[in-house]
Design a protein around this motif. Structure first.
Motif, PDB file in Angstrom:
ATOM      1  N   GLN A  88      13.555  -2.130   5.571  1.00 55.90           N
ATOM      2  CA  GLN A  88      13.968  -1.836   3.936  1.00 55.90           C
ATOM      3  C   GLN A  88      13.912  -0.980   3.225  1.00 55.90           C
ATOM      4  OE1 GLN A  88      15.099  -4.429   2.695  1.00 55.90           O
ATOM      5  NE2 GLN A  88      15.418  -5.440   3.847  1.00 55.90           N
ATOM      6  N   PRO A  89      14.853   0.313   3.596  1.00 60.19           N
ATOM      7  CA  PRO A  89      14.765   1.594   3.466  1.00 60.19           C
ATOM      8  C   PRO A  89      13.095   1.649   2.503  1.00 60.19           C
ATOM      9  CG  PRO A  89      16.546   0.979   3.084  1.00 60.19           C
ATOM     10  CD  PRO A  89      15.973  -0.328   3.245  1.00 60.19           C
ATOM     11  N   TYR A  90      13.243   0.972   1.167  1.00 62.93           N
ATOM     12  CA  TYR A  90      11.709   1.115   0.591  1.00 62.93           C
ATOM     13  C   TYR A  90      10.858   1.517   0.351  1.00 62.93           C
ATOM     14  CZ  TYR A  90       9.699   1.567  -4.005  1.00 62.93           C
ATOM     15  OH  TYR A  90       8.534   1.881  -5.176  1.00 62.93           O
ATOM     16  N   TRP A  91      10.375   0.313   1.483  1.00 62.70           N
ATOM     17  CA  TRP A  91       9.033  -0.122   2.195  1.00 62.70           C
ATOM     18  C   TRP A  91       9.049   1.470   3.656  1.00 62.70           C
ATOM     19  CZ3 TRP A  91       5.903  -2.570  -0.436  1.00 62.70           C
ATOM     20  CH2 TRP A  91       5.905  -2.441  -2.292  1.00 62.70           C
ATOM     21  N   PHE A 112      -0.692  -9.477  -4.229  1.00 61.89           N
ATOM     22  CA  PHE A 112       0.220 -10.027  -5.183  1.00 61.89           C
ATOM     23  C   PHE A 112       0.703 -11.202  -4.086  1.00 61.89           C
ATOM     24  CE2 PHE A 112      -1.058  -7.559  -9.052  1.00 61.89           C
ATOM     25  CZ  PHE A 112      -0.768  -8.902 -10.043  1.00 61.89           C
ATOM     26  N   GLY A 113       1.795 -12.304  -4.345  1.00 63.32           N
ATOM     27  CA  GLY A 113       2.532 -13.172  -3.753  1.00 63.32           C
ATOM     28  C   GLY A 113       3.556 -12.119  -3.481  1.00 63.32           C
ATOM     29  N   ALA A 114       4.286 -12.126  -2.914  1.00 66.61           N
ATOM     30  CA  ALA A 114       5.332 -11.314  -2.271  1.00 66.61           C
ATOM     31  C   ALA A 114       6.708 -10.888  -3.113  1.00 66.61           C
ATOM     32  CB  ALA A 114       5.887 -12.096  -0.791  1.00 66.61           C
ATOM     33  N   TRP A 115       6.693 -11.854  -3.913  1.00 66.49           N
ATOM     34  CA  TRP A 115       7.524 -11.566  -5.749  1.00 66.49           C
ATOM     35  C   TRP A 115       6.853 -10.194  -6.276  1.00 66.49           C
ATOM     36  CZ3 TRP A 115       3.840 -11.471  -9.720  1.00 66.49           C
ATOM     37  CH2 TRP A 115       2.763 -12.579  -9.206  1.00 66.49           C
ATOM     38  N   TYR A 116       5.937  -9.775  -6.006  1.00 70.65           N
ATOM     39  CA  TYR A 116       5.711  -8.371  -6.288  1.00 70.65           C
ATOM     40  C   TYR A 116       6.629  -7.078  -5.801  1.00 70.65           C
ATOM     41  CZ  TYR A 116       2.168  -5.599  -9.238  1.00 70.65           C
ATOM     42  OH  TYR A 116       1.919  -4.490  -9.612  1.00 70.65           O
ATOM     43  N   GLU A 117       6.706  -7.754  -4.897  1.00 73.31           N
ATOM     44  CA  GLU A 117       7.776  -6.565  -3.739  1.00 73.31           C
ATOM     45  C   GLU A 117       8.667  -6.043  -5.258  1.00 73.31           C
ATOM     46  OE1 GLU A 117      11.452  -5.023  -2.165  1.00 73.31           O
ATOM     47  OE2 GLU A 117      11.430  -7.117  -3.176  1.00 73.31           O
ATOM     48  N   GLY A 118       9.253  -7.096  -5.897  1.00 70.32           N
ATOM     49  CA  GLY A 118      10.632  -5.904  -6.581  1.00 70.32           C
ATOM     50  C   GLY A 118       9.796  -5.291  -7.901  1.00 70.32           C
ATOM     51  N   THR A 119       8.088  -5.988  -8.099  1.00 69.97           N
ATOM     52  CA  THR A 119       7.588  -5.701  -9.396  1.00 69.97           C
ATOM     53  C   THR A 119       7.434  -4.093  -8.972  1.00 69.97           C
ATOM     54  OG1 THR A 119       6.767  -7.511  -9.593  1.00 69.97           O
ATOM     55  CG2 THR A 119       5.774  -5.732 -11.276  1.00 69.97           C
ATOM     56  N   TYR A 158       0.669  -0.819   0.071  1.00 63.68           N
ATOM     57  CA  TYR A 158      -0.014  -0.010  -0.125  1.00 63.68           C
ATOM     58  C   TYR A 158       0.845   1.249   0.111  1.00 63.68           C
ATOM     59  CZ  TYR A 158       0.877   1.112   4.627  1.00 63.68           C
ATOM     60  OH  TYR A 158       2.013   1.257   5.768  1.00 63.68           O
ATOM     61  N   ARG A 159       0.450   2.834  -0.901  1.00 58.73           N
ATOM     62  CA  ARG A 159       0.809   3.554  -0.422  1.00 58.73           C
ATOM     63  C   ARG A 159       0.773   4.415   0.610  1.00 58.73           C
ATOM     64  NH1 ARG A 159       2.197   6.569  -5.365  1.00 58.73           N
ATOM     65  NH2 ARG A 159       2.056   8.431  -4.071  1.00 58.73           N
ATOM     66  N   ARG A 160       2.196   4.309   1.649  1.00 56.00           N
ATOM     67  CA  ARG A 160       1.434   5.269   2.657  1.00 56.00           C
ATOM     68  C   ARG A 160       1.055   6.735   2.750  1.00 56.00           C
ATOM     69  NH1 ARG A 160       4.454   2.766   6.743  1.00 56.00           N
ATOM     70  NH2 ARG A 160       6.256   1.412   6.189  1.00 56.00           N
ATOM     71  N   ASP A 161       1.652   7.445   1.306  1.00 58.73           N
ATOM     72  CA  ASP A 161       1.302   8.598   1.593  1.00 58.73           C
ATOM     73  C   ASP A 161      -0.661   8.744   0.960  1.00 58.73           C
ATOM     74  OD1 ASP A 161       1.724   7.276  -0.834  1.00 58.73           O
ATOM     75  OD2 ASP A 161       2.025   8.908  -1.366  1.00 58.73           O
ATOM     76  N   LEU A 162      -0.957   8.196   0.073  1.00 59.55           N
ATOM     77  CA  LEU A 162      -2.518   8.021  -0.048  1.00 59.55           C
ATOM     78  C   LEU A 162      -3.353   7.572   1.199  1.00 59.55           C
ATOM     79  CD1 LEU A 162      -1.541   6.588  -3.500  1.00 59.55           C
ATOM     80  CD2 LEU A 162      -1.744   8.903  -3.230  1.00 59.55           C
ATOM     81  N   TYR A 163      -2.733   6.801   1.892  1.00 57.65           N
ATOM     82  CA  TYR A 163      -3.771   6.468   2.738  1.00 57.65           C
ATOM     83  C   TYR A 163      -3.793   7.067   3.459  1.00 57.65           C
ATOM     84  CZ  TYR A 163      -4.302   1.634   1.991  1.00 57.65           C
ATOM     85  OH  TYR A 163      -4.671   0.016   1.558  1.00 57.65           O
ATOM     86  N   ARG A 193       9.977   5.557  -3.389  1.00 59.43           N
ATOM     87  CA  ARG A 193      11.085   4.953  -2.557  1.00 59.43           C
ATOM     88  C   ARG A 193      10.604   5.911  -1.201  1.00 59.43           C
ATOM     89  NH1 ARG A 193      16.489   3.118  -1.488  1.00 59.43           N
ATOM     90  NH2 ARG A 193      17.382   4.053   0.883  1.00 59.43           N
ATOM     91  N   GLY A 194       9.879   4.407  -0.227  1.00 57.17           N
ATOM     92  CA  GLY A 194       9.744   4.987   1.222  1.00 57.17           C
ATOM     93  C   GLY A 194       8.166   5.552   0.998  1.00 57.17           C
ATOM     94  N   LYS A 195       7.648   5.569   0.233  1.00 59.43           N
ATOM     95  CA  LYS A 195       5.794   5.954   0.065  1.00 59.43           C
ATOM     96  C   LYS A 195       5.302   5.195   0.291  1.00 59.43           C
ATOM     97  CE  LYS A 195       6.315   9.466  -2.373  1.00 59.43           C
ATOM     98  NZ  LYS A 195       5.742  10.660  -4.024  1.00 59.43           N
ATOM     99  N   TRP A 196       5.688   3.535  -0.110  1.00 62.57           N
ATOM    100  CA  TRP A 196       5.100   1.987   0.217  1.00 62.57           C
ATOM    101  C   TRP A 196       5.256   1.055   1.449  1.00 62.57           C
ATOM    102  CZ3 TRP A 196       1.615   0.002  -3.354  1.00 62.57           C
ATOM    103  CH2 TRP A 196       1.352   0.465  -4.574  1.00 62.57           C
ATOM    104  N   GLY A 197       4.165   0.520   2.274  1.00 65.78           N
ATOM    105  CA  GLY A 197       4.399  -0.532   2.532  1.00 65.78           C
ATOM    106  C   GLY A 197       3.542  -1.701   2.970  1.00 65.78           C
ATOM    107  N   VAL A 198       3.742  -2.384   3.900  1.00 61.96           N
ATOM    108  CA  VAL A 198       2.823  -3.968   3.434  1.00 61.96           C
ATOM    109  C   VAL A 198       1.806  -4.586   5.125  1.00 61.96           C
ATOM    110  CG1 VAL A 198       3.438  -6.385   3.446  1.00 61.96           C
ATOM    111  CG2 VAL A 198       4.696  -4.576   1.915  1.00 61.96           C
TER     112      VAL A 198
END
Length: 424
Positions: free
Chosen positions: A353-356, A259-266, A145-150, A275-280
């Protein structure tokens, strides 16, 4: 007792060292894309154990590996590699058509490793009491999910526990962004991945775990299809194919992606500027307190019966797939999600994880592995999938009165295509 155990270990040590020095020759592996790169990343660690074994990873591309595997098995194992990469949902095509093409890994020691992997990973890799492949990567489902949009819409991901909560959050997102941003994007008419994820969550799939009956009209699958219709009718999701889903992610037109967790890389590679705007967070449950785990995708490694270096090939499988170090190496290098339960305790899994947004996403993702229900694709997976893609699209268009009616029709069609009876 302790002294006996110590003496036993000391006795085994020379044997293990002897095997390391006696194994030699070349092991050839067929794989594809990032999966091939991930396997290559484990070779240095393997060669520290087995310095006399040369490992050659050949990237043939996904479809080419599948096609050449079928051709090789049809030719009695001719020109196959020592290790063959195979997607779980395609594996049973090989076991059914060519039961003698691959080595029963139990004869090499795989039976001792069964409990080291979640049960759902073995379901499609076992036939007639034989284990034809070892679990490799998996696809535990989560919501990205997009932290900023939420935040802009006033949505707290921790409050989303059920699909009712998800729909309510989607309405807030619609209001905040005037309908320009949707809660998620669902493939409709191109794939049925959301149906498969939700069905698996609810303990249902196209076929039963024995692979003997068509079960797609059972209650868990009805709940799955009804949930997709509710999301669609509430206007909280967009529809799009694989490329359209990625486009929506890049353009900020979707607040979440399941998605399956492999979508992390996608997400990470297609939207590096986010970067930094997404979470799980965990996928929502169908009911309060219900399961929040599922699986989508995943692969395995098999050893063709024609391999002339099975001992070395199996040694590589054990190193890459059955050790936390091997699996964690592939997670770090290419984002391949481990199947090995012990890998959840690797120090890398606990790292922010910095991106997340510095979230420890791998703890969240891998923490669901033991809760994923088993599902059986059988050799007829693609037949059933194509029928369900059409059924889902027709149901969303209103061509069926109820999800039960739609799935009963799908069950009849799958039965006709496969020859398997519809479960009562």
């Amino acid at each position: 007792m302790k002294r006996f155990a110590l003496l036993s270990l000391l006795a085994l040590a020379p044997a293990a060292a002897a095997q390391s020095s006696t194994l030699s020759g070349t092991v050839t592996i067929w794989s594809w894309d990032v999966a091939a790169k991930a396997l290559q990343s484990t070779v240095p660690g393997f060669n520290r154990k087995y310095p006399n074994v040369k490992v050659e990873v050949v990237d043939l591309g996904n479809q080419n590996v599948y096609d050449r595997g079928l051709a090789g098995c049809a030719a009695g194992g001719a020109d196959l590699p020592d290790i063959y990469s195979i997607e779980n949902n395609e594996a049973e095509v090989f076991w059914a058509r060519f039961p003698n093409c691959f080595t029963d890994l139990n004869t090499l020691g795989a039976d001792r490793l069964v409990r080291n992997f979640p049960a759902f990973k073995w379901t499609e890799l076992t036939a007639g009491g034989k284990r034809f492949a070892m679990p490799w990567d998996s696809g535990p489902v989560v919501m990205f999910y997009r932290r900023d949009l939420y935040q802009q819409a006033g949505v707290n991901p921790a409050s989303i526990r059920t699909w009712d909560d998800f729909i309510a959050a989607g309405r807030r997102v619609n209001t905040q962004f005037g309908g320009r941003v949707k809660m998620a994007t669902i493939a409709n008419g191109q794939d049925d991945e959301w149906f498969r994820m939700l069905a698996n969550q609810n303990g249902c799939f196209y076929f039963d775990n024995a692979g003997q009956q068509v079960t797609v009209a059972r209650p868990g699958c009805v709940t799955a299809l009804n949930t997709i219709k509710r999301l669609y009718d509430a206007n909280v999701v967009a529809t799009g194919d694989w490329g359209g889903q990625i486009t929506n992610v890049k353009a900020g037109r979707t607040a979440s992606a399941m998605f399956g967790a492999w979508y992390e890389g996608t997400i990470r590679t297609n939207a590096p500027d986010q970067r930094g705007k997404w979470g799980v967070y965990l996928m929502p449950a169908s009911r309060a307190g219900g399961p929040r785990a599922s699986n989508l995708g995943g692969s395995a490694l098999a050893i063709p019966a024609s391999s002339r270096n099975k001992a070395a090939a199996y040694a590589f499988l054990e190193h890459a797939l059955a050790t936390a170090g091997g699996q964690a190496t592939m997670l770090r290098s290419q984002g391949l999600v481990p199947s090995l339960l012990a890998a959840t305790r690797d120090p890398y899994v606990a790292q922010p994880q910095p991106y997340w947004g510095n979230q420890r996403i791998w703890q969240t993702i891998l923490g669901t592995l033991g809760d994923v229900p088993q599902a059986r694709g059988t050799q007829y997976f693609q037949d059933a999938r194509q029928i369900m893609i059409v059924t889902q699209a027709d149901f969303l268009k209103g061509r069926y009165r109820t999800a039960q009616e739609a799935l009963q029709d799908a069950a009849r069609k799958i039965s006709s295509a496969t020859g398997l009876p519809v479960a009562r």
